[in-house]
Enzyme design. Structure first.
Site, PDB file in Angstrom:
ATOM      1  N   ASP A  67       0.824  -1.212   0.000  1.00  0.00           N
ATOM      2  CA  ASP A  67       0.000   0.000   0.000  1.00  0.00           C
ATOM      3  C   ASP A  67       0.860   1.264   0.000  1.00  0.00           C
ATOM      4  OD1 ASP A  67       0.921  -0.385   2.621  1.00  0.00           O
ATOM      5  OD2 ASP A  67      -1.046  -0.956   3.381  1.00  0.00           O
ATOM      6  N   ASN A 136      -6.935  -3.213  14.458  1.00  0.00           N
ATOM      7  CA  ASN A 136      -8.355  -3.346  14.080  1.00  0.00           C
ATOM      8  C   ASN A 136      -8.589  -4.520  13.130  1.00  0.00           C
ATOM      9  OD1 ASN A 136      -7.451  -2.480  11.581  1.00  0.00           O
ATOM     10  ND2 ASN A 136      -8.540  -0.524  11.593  1.00  0.00           N
ATOM     11  N   HIS A 138      -7.045  -5.114  10.213  1.00  0.00           N
ATOM     12  CA  HIS A 138      -6.819  -4.897   8.783  1.00  0.00           C
ATOM     13  C   HIS A 138      -5.535  -5.587   8.319  1.00  0.00           C
ATOM     14  CE1 HIS A 138      -4.424  -0.833   9.332  1.00  0.00           C
ATOM     15  NE2 HIS A 138      -3.617  -1.869   9.408  1.00  0.00           N
ATOM     16  N   GLU A 143      -9.659  -2.183   5.370  1.00  0.00           N
ATOM     17  CA  GLU A 143     -10.184  -1.779   6.671  1.00  0.00           C
ATOM     18  C   GLU A 143     -11.461  -2.546   7.012  1.00  0.00           C
ATOM     19  OE1 GLU A 143      -8.167  -0.162   8.366  1.00  0.00           O
ATOM     20  OE2 GLU A 143      -8.056   1.976   7.906  1.00  0.00           O
TER      21      GLU A 143
HETATM   22  P1  PGA Z   1       2.277  -1.833  12.581  1.00  0.00           P
HETATM   23  O1  PGA Z   1       1.245  -1.900  11.381  1.00  0.00           O
HETATM   24  O2  PGA Z   1       3.335  -2.830  12.258  1.00  0.00           O
HETATM   25  O3  PGA Z   1       2.789  -0.433  12.561  1.00  0.00           O
HETATM   26  O4  PGA Z   1       1.534  -2.179  13.818  1.00  0.00           O
HETATM   27  C1  PGA Z   1       0.772  -3.142  10.975  1.00  0.00           C
HETATM   28  C2  PGA Z   1      -0.348  -2.955   9.996  1.00  0.00           C
HETATM   29  O5  PGA Z   1      -1.130  -2.009  10.161  1.00  0.00           O
HETATM   30  O6  PGA Z   1      -0.471  -3.774   9.071  1.00  0.00           O
END
Ligand code: PGA
Length: 242
Positions: A67, A136, A138, A143
């Site tokens: 992304d 969350n 995702h 999302e």
């Molecule tokens: P993070 O992000 O490693 O900063 O917790 C993981 C993600 O959102 O896929």
């Protein structure tokens, strides 16, 4: 889903770095899907180290990142493209033309997403997709919500995702762009093998729902249960829901 629990984040990062380095040694034309975020930083540090130590040849490897933020160019210090330069690409002999990235400044984001999807297909698909997971649930920027997009698409980020990314923007969530381009669920699920890494207590509930919960668009990672070759690499905290 195969679950591997590690006592410390460092052991997890080292094991995953070895797996990726071995995959490149076995298949010098490996097509690798890559994540950004705080979790993979230790993994990228190890991967650089292992690559140098074992003289891993990245010259024929292709990479596709999950992304990118809408509105940020690859020269923007807050783009995920720059994150990858800093943590990996500048330190291994990957060919610049083999680094595939969604362009957050594309004039026509729909075409940009279609072209990305096509590029993945034309190269023969992703051999090994490395993922993180949001608190969350995702994966990429797919999302939680009433529905999920199958293909690479433009997405409005939830407040929690913007807050969780504030660290990369000097701690100011207002600086985190409101939108991103992201691989879709089917894009991720068509990878031949998937490794998801999660560390720390904030991920424990999402991880439990991913492994044992019902398939639900409220926990996008739960759809990984459909894939025949997924390994979840967890530290003890991420493996222990409250
Ligand atoms: P993070 O992000 O490693 O900063 O917790 C993981 C993600 O959102 O896929």
């Amino acid at each position: 889903m195969t679950i591997a629990v590690f006592e410390h984040e460092a052991a997890l990062a080292a094991a995953l770095a070895r797996r990726v380095a071995d995959a490149i040694t076995d298949n010098p034309r490996l097509v690798l899907g890559l994540p950004t975020g705080r979790t993979p930083i230790a993994f990228y540090n190890e991967l650089r180290h292992v690559s140098q130590q074992q003289a891993v040849d990245w010259s024929r490897v292709h990479t596709f990142n999950l992304d990118e933020f809408v509105g940020l160019s690859e020269r923007d210090e807050h783009s995920y493209r720059r994150f990858m330069d800093r943590h990996l690409f500048a330190h291994v002999n990957v060919s610049r033309s083999h680094i595939h990235f969604l362009d957050g400044t594309a004039r026509d984001p729909v075409r940009e997403c279609e072209a990305y999807e096509r590029a993945i297909d034309e190269i023969g698909g992703i051999d090994l997709q490395v993922l993180g997971i949001g608190a969350n649930g995702h994966i990429g920027f797919n999302e939680p919500g009433d529905g999920l997009a199958a293909r690479t698409h433009r997405v409005t980020l939830l407040d929690q995702s913007r807050a969780d990314n504030a660290w990369w923007f000097g701690g100011d969530r207002q600086q985190v762009p409101a939108e991103a381009l992201s691989m879709g669920m089917a894009t991720i699920l068509k990878s031949r093998a998937i490794v998801l890494m999660a560390t720390g207590p904030a991920k424990a509930d999402a991880v439990a729902a991913m492994i044992d919960g019902p398939l639900t668009t409220r926990v996008p990672a739960s759809f990984l249960q459909l894939h025949p070759n997924v390994t979840a690499m967890l530290d003890e905290e991420a493996a222990s829901p409250e």
